[in-house]
Design a protein around this motif. Structure first.
Motif, PDB file in Angstrom:
ATOM      1  N   LEU A 200      26.745  47.334  35.091  1.00  0.00           N
ATOM      2  CA  LEU A 200      27.486  48.264  35.954  1.00  0.00           C
ATOM      3  C   LEU A 200      26.527  48.986  36.913  1.00  0.00           C
ATOM      4  O   LEU A 200      25.394  49.283  36.546  1.00  0.00           O
ATOM      5  N   GLU A 224      31.433  54.925  43.787  1.00  0.00           N
ATOM      6  CA  GLU A 224      32.566  54.032  44.016  1.00  0.00           C
ATOM      7  C   GLU A 224      33.396  53.777  42.748  1.00  0.00           C
ATOM      8  O   GLU A 224      32.849  53.739  41.644  1.00  0.00           O
ATOM      9  N   THR A 225      34.689  53.613  42.939  1.00  0.00           N
ATOM     10  CA  THR A 225      35.558  53.265  41.815  1.00  0.00           C
ATOM     11  C   THR A 225      35.081  51.979  41.147  1.00  0.00           C
ATOM     12  O   THR A 225      34.747  51.022  41.833  1.00  0.00           O
ATOM     13  N   GLY A 226      35.037  51.984  39.828  1.00  0.00           N
ATOM     14  CA  GLY A 226      34.622  50.787  39.102  1.00  0.00           C
ATOM     15  C   GLY A 226      33.135  50.736  38.841  1.00  0.00           C
ATOM     16  O   GLY A 226      32.639  49.783  38.244  1.00  0.00           O
ATOM     17  N   SER A 227      32.391  51.758  39.268  1.00  0.00           N
ATOM     18  CA  SER A 227      30.942  51.694  39.096  1.00  0.00           C
ATOM     19  C   SER A 227      30.517  52.145  37.700  1.00  0.00           C
ATOM     20  O   SER A 227      29.354  52.005  37.347  1.00  0.00           O
ATOM     21  N   GLY A 228      31.437  52.719  36.928  1.00  0.00           N
ATOM     22  CA  GLY A 228      31.105  53.067  35.550  1.00  0.00           C
ATOM     23  C   GLY A 228      31.062  54.551  35.242  1.00  0.00           C
ATOM     24  O   GLY A 228      30.631  54.942  34.164  1.00  0.00           O
ATOM     25  N   LYS A 229      31.519  55.370  36.157  1.00  0.00           N
ATOM     26  CA  LYS A 229      31.451  56.819  35.938  1.00  0.00           C
ATOM     27  C   LYS A 229      32.198  57.220  34.658  1.00  0.00           C
ATOM     28  O   LYS A 229      31.643  57.867  33.781  1.00  0.00           O
ATOM     29  N   THR A 230      33.443  56.834  34.585  1.00  0.00           N
ATOM     30  CA  THR A 230      34.288  57.328  33.495  1.00  0.00           C
ATOM     31  C   THR A 230      33.879  56.772  32.139  1.00  0.00           C
ATOM     32  O   THR A 230      33.839  57.499  31.148  1.00  0.00           O
ATOM     33  N   THR A 231      33.573  55.495  32.094  1.00  0.00           N
ATOM     34  CA  THR A 231      33.261  54.901  30.791  1.00  0.00           C
ATOM     35  C   THR A 231      31.816  55.162  30.379  1.00  0.00           C
ATOM     36  O   THR A 231      31.529  55.263  29.192  1.00  0.00           O
ATOM     37  N   SER A 260      43.504  54.377  28.081  1.00  0.00           N
ATOM     38  CA  SER A 260      42.890  53.080  28.260  1.00  0.00           C
ATOM     39  C   SER A 260      41.361  53.182  28.283  1.00  0.00           C
ATOM     40  O   SER A 260      40.663  52.364  27.687  1.00  0.00           O
ATOM     41  N   ARG A 264      38.558  51.604  25.667  1.00  0.00           N
ATOM     42  CA  ARG A 264      37.436  50.793  26.115  1.00  0.00           C
ATOM     43  C   ARG A 264      36.108  51.354  25.586  1.00  0.00           C
ATOM     44  O   ARG A 264      35.273  50.616  25.080  1.00  0.00           O
ATOM     45  N   PHE A 460      44.010  44.045  31.268  1.00  0.00           N
ATOM     46  CA  PHE A 460      42.563  43.820  31.208  1.00  0.00           C
ATOM     47  C   PHE A 460      42.203  42.464  30.609  1.00  0.00           C
ATOM     48  O   PHE A 460      41.044  42.069  30.629  1.00  0.00           O
ATOM     49  N   THR A 479      42.409  54.566  41.791  1.00  0.00           N
ATOM     50  CA  THR A 479      41.037  54.922  41.422  1.00  0.00           C
ATOM     51  C   THR A 479      40.851  55.101  39.922  1.00  0.00           C
ATOM     52  O   THR A 479      39.732  55.011  39.435  1.00  0.00           O
ATOM     53  N   THR A 482      40.121  50.484  36.745  1.00  0.00           N
ATOM     54  CA  THR A 482      39.549  49.370  37.487  1.00  0.00           C
ATOM     55  C   THR A 482      39.884  48.085  36.767  1.00  0.00           C
ATOM     56  O   THR A 482      39.613  47.944  35.588  1.00  0.00           O
ATOM     57  N   ASP A 484      39.069  44.201  36.771  1.00  0.00           N
ATOM     58  CA  ASP A 484      38.151  43.221  37.350  1.00  0.00           C
ATOM     59  C   ASP A 484      38.923  41.969  37.742  1.00  0.00           C
ATOM     60  O   ASP A 484      39.981  41.682  37.194  1.00  0.00           O
ATOM     61  N   ARG A 528      36.116  44.019  44.258  1.00  0.00           N
ATOM     62  CA  ARG A 528      35.308  44.450  43.126  1.00  0.00           C
ATOM     63  C   ARG A 528      34.385  43.334  42.629  1.00  0.00           C
ATOM     64  O   ARG A 528      33.226  43.572  42.334  1.00  0.00           O
TER      65      ARG A 528
HETATM   66  P1  ADP Z   1      34.692  54.412  37.451  1.00  0.00           P
HETATM   67  O1  ADP Z   1      35.082  55.566  36.584  1.00  0.00           O
HETATM   68  O2  ADP Z   1      33.383  54.607  38.130  1.00  0.00           O
HETATM   69  O3  ADP Z   1      35.765  54.068  38.423  1.00  0.00           O
HETATM   70  P2  ADP Z   1      34.969  52.894  35.017  1.00  0.00           P
HETATM   71  O4  ADP Z   1      34.003  53.519  34.103  1.00  0.00           O
HETATM   72  O5  ADP Z   1      36.401  53.291  34.861  1.00  0.00           O
HETATM   73  O6  ADP Z   1      34.498  53.137  36.519  1.00  0.00           O
HETATM   74  O7  ADP Z   1      34.958  51.322  34.869  1.00  0.00           O
HETATM   75  C1  ADP Z   1      33.781  50.592  34.656  1.00  0.00           C
HETATM   76  C2  ADP Z   1      34.092  49.199  34.208  1.00  0.00           C
HETATM   77  O8  ADP Z   1      34.729  49.221  32.948  1.00  0.00           O
HETATM   78  C3  ADP Z   1      34.995  48.416  35.131  1.00  0.00           C
HETATM   79  O9  ADP Z   1      34.377  47.198  35.383  1.00  0.00           O
HETATM   80  C4  ADP Z   1      36.268  48.225  34.370  1.00  0.00           C
HETATM   81  O10 ADP Z   1      36.835  47.004  34.646  1.00  0.00           O
HETATM   82  C5  ADP Z   1      35.821  48.323  32.938  1.00  0.00           C
HETATM   83  N1  ADP Z   1      36.906  48.855  32.115  1.00  0.00           N
HETATM   84  C6  ADP Z   1      37.358  50.119  32.102  1.00  0.00           C
HETATM   85  N2  ADP Z   1      38.376  50.270  31.226  1.00  0.00           N
HETATM   86  C7  ADP Z   1      38.565  49.058  30.661  1.00  0.00           C
HETATM   87  C8  ADP Z   1      39.441  48.518  29.658  1.00  0.00           C
HETATM   88  N3  ADP Z   1      40.373  49.307  29.066  1.00  0.00           N
HETATM   89  N4  ADP Z   1      39.356  47.226  29.357  1.00  0.00           N
HETATM   90  C9  ADP Z   1      38.438  46.433  29.935  1.00  0.00           C
HETATM   91  N5  ADP Z   1      37.585  46.867  30.870  1.00  0.00           N
HETATM   92  C10 ADP Z   1      37.619  48.145  31.232  1.00  0.00           C
END
Ligand code: ADP
Ligand code: MG
Length: 822
Positions: A200, A224-231, A260, A264, A460, A479, A482, A484, A528
Motif C-alpha cells: 500500500l 488518496e482514497t485506497g492508499s491505506g489510511k483507514t486500515t 467492513s 478487514r 471484496f 471515498t 475501496t 480493488d 486504482r
Molecule cells: P484509505 O482509507 O486510504 O482510503 P483503506 O485503508 O480503506 O484506504 O484501504 C486500503 C486497502 O485495503 C485497499 O486496497 C482496499 O481495497 C483494502 N480493503 C479495505 N477494506 C477491505 C475489505 N473489507 N476487504 C478487502 N480489502 C479491503
C-alpha cells in the motif's frame, strides 16, 4: 375543527392570505419585535450584575436570553445580506448562497436532468457540445463495425459518449511500488495479507508518519482514497505502542465502512472481529474488553462522549474521512479540539482524502499537514452528448454496453440509494437472463447501508476469471470503501442528500446532483489498479454549468435538533460560542431550539428538562425519543418501542418482486385492515412475526425482509434496555390503539397535515402541499388529518408512514403549539 399553529401568521387570518404573505417580511418583523423585547432585558446587565444579588436561575435565564438575542440578531444580519446566508469563502467564491434558493434549484435540477426535452432547446448548450464533439478523441457507444451482430440488440437504446478529458494519474515509479507477486505457492493467507499491507502507498511513509505523530499532538493526514489510511494507520499506532496507553479510536461517517474496515483489519491482524479489533455503530456494539482498535461511526463517538467527556480510555482519536464533513464529524471537530487542549497525552489525527487540508489545519490551531502521494492510474472521462431522460435506464444500458464491448475489468455504478440499487439490480438481472449465454458472466453486487454484512463482504471477493463484477453502490464507495479491480465507473451524477428548508424547518431526503468534487472522487475510483474509464451520464455542459464545486457541509443543510440536544446534555449551553468549523445558519439553530422547547426537552432557560435528559439517552431523532418517553404516560411503551424500531428500519422491510407484486400487496393488506395507519401496521407486523417465534418462513410468506426484521428486533431489544435506564416500565396497552396514536402525536405533532379538496394535503405548520406516499396503507383512504413520520421528495413531496389523527388531540397534547382558530 380548524387548527392553526400558534404564534404564527396563520392565526391572524385565512390560509389564503398566506399566499400573499411574505415570510421573510414576517420573520423579520417577528425577530425585530423579539430583539426589542430581549434588548430591554439585556440592557440591564451592568445593573443586574452590580449591587443586586441574582439567583443562579436568574443569571442563567439572563444568559440564555442573551444567547437567543444574539442568535436572532445574527440571523437578521444574515438576512440583510441580500436575504442570503453567508457561506465560508472556501466553499463559495461568490461569497454567499441562499439556502432556500439552493433547495429550489436542487429540486428543479433534479426534475430537469430527468427530462431531455426541457434541456435541449438551449442553443448555447448545443453549440458548446458541438464544439466538444469536434474535439472528441473517442466516440463510445456509436455504431461500431467491430461489434458482432449478436450484441446489436443489446443496444436498442444506445447512449453516445464523448471523451472530454482525462483525470491524470499520479507520478510514481510503477516497478518500485508494484504489488508483490501474487504467487501464492507455499504462502499462508496471513502471510499474503502482510505482503498486501506492504504494497500500500502509505507503507513507504510509515516511519515518517509515526515520527510526526510522536512530535505533534494534532496532525492532519492527507492521502488518496485506497492508499491505506483507514486500515493501516491504527495498526501502525498499535505496533508503535500507543495501544498500551489506551484505545485507538477511528471514526467513520458511514456504518458500513466501520464494519467492513474493522473486519478487514481484524483479518490483517490475525484475530477475530470483536476481540482486539472491533466496531461500534448505532444499535450494534461489536467490541469487548480486549478491544484496542475501535472503528466506529462519528455519531457513536459523540454518544460515547456523553458517558466519557474526556475520552479517557483512548490514547489516540482518528477522525477519518474528515472531508465528508458529516454533521457528526463537524460537531466532533469542536469537541475533540477542546479535549485535546485539556488532555496533552491524547493524540488527535484528522484524516482526509481531499487535498485542500489547510482548512482543517487552520481550525486545529495550525496543526501540521502530513501529505503522502497516492498511486492512481489515469482515467478517461466520458460525458453523454445529450441529457438522459432516465438515469437508471441509462446506467443499465451503459453497464451492458461496457460488458459486451470493453475489455474485462469490474464496473462500479453510483446510485442514490437502496431503492434505486434494488431497482437497477432487478432490471439488470432480468436483461442478463434475456441474453442467456450470449454474454460473459456478469456478477452483480449491491452495497448500501442496510445490506447485511454477509452480503457486504461479497464486493471484496475476487472476480472469477473470465467474469465481470458490477458493484451497485451508494456514495459509500466514493471515498469510504475501496474496491480493488474497478476499471469502469458509471456516474449518473446524483446522490441522496438530506435537504433542509430553513424557512419551513422541514427536512427532506432528496436525490440531488452531486458536486464537481464528488464527480472527481468517483472518477478516481476507476484508476486504482490500472488505467480506467469513467462514464458520466450527464453532459459536459451540465457538469461545468450546473454542478457546484463542493458539497455543502451537512451542518449547513440539516435539522440540528438532535445534535443540539446532545450538546446540551454535554453541558454546552451557549451554542453561539461553540467552535464550529463552519457555523450552521443561526436560523437553523433557532429552529432546533424552538423544536426542542416544543417537545419539552428544554425549558424557557434553554436548559435540559427531565424529559430532555431522558430523550438524550436514546440514539434517535428527538421526535422519536419524545414519542418513546411519553409512552410511559400512555402506558404503551411496549408497543411504541416496537414501532420506533420498525420506523428506524424504514421502507426496506418490504419487498415486492416484479412478478409477484399482487401477492405482495395482498399480504400487506392484512396488516392494514381497518385502515389503522402505517405505524400500527408496523406494530402488527412486528407482533405477528413475534407470535410465529420470529419465523423466517412467515417473512417469506408475507413478502417481508427477514433481515430487516432481525435488525428491528435488535434495535427493539436495545430500546428496551434504554427504557430501563431512564426508569420507564415496559407497559402494554395493545387494545387501546388511540393511546398508541397519542404517543405518536406527542412526538410528531409538528408533522401534521390536513386533507385538501383536491386530495392533496397541506401541512399545518408552514403550509405546504404534500401527498401521502403511494406505499402507505392510507394512500387510498385519505383521512382528513394525519401525522407523518418523514417527508421524502421524489416526483412530489411525499409523507412517508402516516397515521390518522383526531384534531382535538393537538390541543390536548400540544396546547403550547396549536390553538383553535376563532
Ligand atoms: P484509505 O482509507 O486510504 O482510503 P483503506 O485503508 O480503506 O484506504 O484501504 C486500503 C486497502 O485495503 C485497499 O486496497 C482496499 O481495497 C483494502 N480493503 C479495505 N477494506 C477491505 C475489505 N473489507 N476487504 C478487502 N480489502 C479491503
Ligand atoms: Mg479510508
Amino acid at each position: 375543527e380548524e387548527f392553526v399553529r400558534r404564534d404564527s401568521a396563520v392565526d391572524k387570518g385565512d390560509i389564503e392570505s398566506l399566499r400573499k404573505f411574505s415570510w421573510q417580511e414576517y420573520m423579520k418583523k417577528r425577530k425585530q419585535k423579539k430583539v426589542l423585547e430581549l434588548k430591554d432585558d439585556i440592557e440591564d446587565e451592568p445593573y443586574l450584575f452590580g449591587d443586586e444579588k441574582l439567583t443562579e436561575r436568574e443569571i442563567r435565564e439572563f444568559r440564555y436570553k442573551r444567547e437567543i438575542y444574539e442568535l436572532i440578531k445574527k440571523s437578521t444580519q444574515e438576512e440583510d445580506n441580500v436575504g442570503e446566508y453567508r457561506m465560508p469563502d472556501a466553499y463559495d467564491q461568490q461569497g454567499s448562497v441562499d439556502q432556500e434558493k439552493r433547495f429550489a434549484v436542487s429540486v428543479q435540477r433534479y426534475r430537469d436532468m430527468g427530462s431531455a426535452e426541457k434541456m435541449n432547446p438551449f442553443a448555447e448548450q448545443e453549440a458548446w457540445e458541438d464544439h466538444q464533439i469536434e474535439n472528441a478523441a473517442l466516440k463510445f457507444g456509436a455504431k461500431n463495425k467491430e461489434v458482432s451482430d449478436n450484441y446489436e440488440f443489446v443496444f436498442e437504446d444506445q447512449i453516445d459518449f464523448i471523451k472530454a478529458s482525462v483525470l491524470a494519474g499520479d507520478n510514481y515509479e510503477d516497478e518500485m511500488h508494484a504489488k508483490p507477486s501474487q504467487d501464492s505457492a507455499g504462502k499462508s493467507a496471513f502471510h499474503m495479507l502482510q505482503e498486501d499491507r506492504k504494497a500500500l502507498p502509505i507503507y513507504t511513509y510509515r516511519d515518517q508518519l509515526l515520527n510526526a505523530v510522536k512530535d505533534h499532538q494534532v496532525l492532519i493526514i492527507v492521502g488518496e482514497t485506497g492508499s491505506g489510511k483507514t486500515t493501516q494507520i491504527p495498526q501502525y499506532l498499535h505496533e508503535a505502542g500507543y495501544t498500551k496507553l489506551g484505545k485507538v479510536g477511528c471514526t467513520q461517517p458511514r456504518r458500513v465502512a466501520a464494519m467492513s474496515v474493522a473486519a478487514r483489519v481484524a483479518q490483517e491482524m490475525g484475530g477475530k472481529l470483536g476481540h482486539e479489533v472491533g466496531y461500534s455503530i448505532r444499535f450494534e456494539d461489536c467490541t469487548s474488553e480486549k478491544t484496542i482498535l475501535k472503528y466506529m461511526t462519528d455519531g457513536m463517538l459523540l454518544r460515547e462522549l456523553l458517558g466519557e467527556p474526556d475520552l479517557g480510555s483512548y490514547s489516540v482519536i482518528i477522525v477519518d474521512e474528515a472531508h465528508e464533513r458529516t454533521l457528526h464529524t463537524d460537531i466532533l471537530f469542536g469537541l475533540v479540539k477542546d479535549i485535546a487542549r485539556a488532555r496533552p497525552d491524547l493524540k488527535l489525527l484528522i484524516s482526509s482524502a481531499t487535498m485542500d487540508a489547510e482548512k482543517f489545519s487552520d481550525f486545529f490551531d495550525q496543526a501540521p499537514i502530513f501529505r503522502f502521494p497516492g498511486r492512481r492510474y489515469p482515467v478517461d472521462i466520458c460525458f453523454t452528448t445529450a441529457p438522459e431522460a432516465d438515469y437508471m435506464d441509462a446506467a443499465i444500458t451503459t453497464v451492458l454496453t461496457i460488458h459486451v464491448k470493453e475489455p474485462l475489468g469490474d464496473v462500479l455504478v453510483f446510485l442514490p440509494g437502496q431503492e434505486e440499487i434494488e431497482a437497477v439490480e432487478e432490471n439488470l438481472k432480468h436483461k442478463i437472463r434475456g441474453l442467456g449465454t450470449k454474454i460473459r458472466e456478469l456478477i452483480i453486487c449491491p452495497i448500501y447501508a442496510n445490506l447485511p454484512s454477509e452480503l457486504q463482504a461479497k464486493i471484496f471477493e475476487p472476480t472469477p476469471e473470465g467474469a465481470r463484477k458490477v458493484v451497485l453502490a451508494t456514495n459509500i464507495a466514493e471515498t469510504s470503501l475501496t474496491i480493488d479491480g474497478i476499471k469502469y465507473v458509471v456516474d449518473p451524477g446524483f446522490s441522496k442528500m438530506k435537504s433542509y428548508n430553513p424557512r419551513t424547518g422541514m427536512e427532506s431526503l432528496l436525490v440531488t446532483p452531486i458536486s464537481k468534487a464528488s464527480a472527481t472522487q468517483r472518477t478516481g475510483r476507476a484508476g486504482r489498479t490500472s488505467p480506467g474509464k469513467c462514464y458520466r451520464l450527464y453532459t459536459a455542459f451540465n457538469y461545468y454549468n450546473d454542478l457546484e464545486d463542493n458539497t455543502v457541509p451537512e451542518i449547513q443543510r440539516t435539522n440540528l435538533a438532535s445534535v443540539v440536544l446532545s450538546l446540551k446534555s454535554l453541558g454546552i449551553h451557549n451554542l453561539l460560542n461553540f467552535d464550529f468549523m463552519d457555523p450552521p445558519p443561526s436560523e437553523a439553530l433557532i429552529k432546533s431550539l424552538e423544536l426542542l422547547f416544543a417537545l419539552g426537552a428544554l425549558n424557557q432557560l434553554g436548559e435540559l428538562t427531565k424529559a430532555g435528559r431522558r430523550m438524550a439517552e436514546f440514539p434517535l431523532d428527538p421526535m422519536l425519543s419524545k414519542m418513546i418517553v411519553v409512552s410511559d404516560k400512555y402506558k404503551c411503551s411496549d408497543e411504541i418501542i416496537s414501532i420506533a424500531a420498525m420506523l428506524s428500519i424504514g421502507p426496506s422491510i418490504f419487498y415486492r418482486p416484479k412478478d409477484k407484486q399482487v401477492h405482495a400487496d395482498n399480504a400487506m393488506k392484512n396488516f392494514h385492515v381497518g385502515n389503522v395507519g402505517d405505524h400500527i401496521a408496523f406494530l402488527k407486523i412486528y407482533n405477528s412475526w413475534k407470535e410465529t417465534n420470529y419465523s423466517t418462513q412467515w417473512c417469506y410468506e408475507n413478502y417481508i425482509q427477514v433481515r430487516s426484521m432481525k435488525r428491528a428486533r435488535d434495535i427493539r431489544d436495545q430500546l428496551e434496555g434504554l427504557l430501563e435506564r431512564v426508569e420507564i416500565d415496559v407497559s402494554s396497552n395493545a387494545n387501546e390503539l388511540d393511546s398508541i396514536r397519542k404517543s405518536i402525536v406527542a412526538g410528531f405533532f409538528p408533522h401534521t397535515a390536513k386533507l385538501q379538496k383536491n386530495g392533496s394535503y397541506r401541512t399545518v405548520k408552514h403550509p405546504q402541499t404534500v401527498h401521502i406516499h403511494p406505499a402507505s396503507g392510507l394512500s387510498q383512504v385519505l383521512p382528513r388529518w394525519v401525522v407523518y413520520h418523514q417527508l421524502v421528495l421524489t416526483s412530489k413531496e411525499y409523507m412517508r408512514q402516516v397515521t390518522e389523527l383526531k384534531p382535538e388531540w393537538l390541543i390536548e397534547i400540544a396546547p403550547h403549539y396549536y390553538q383553535l382558530k376563532d
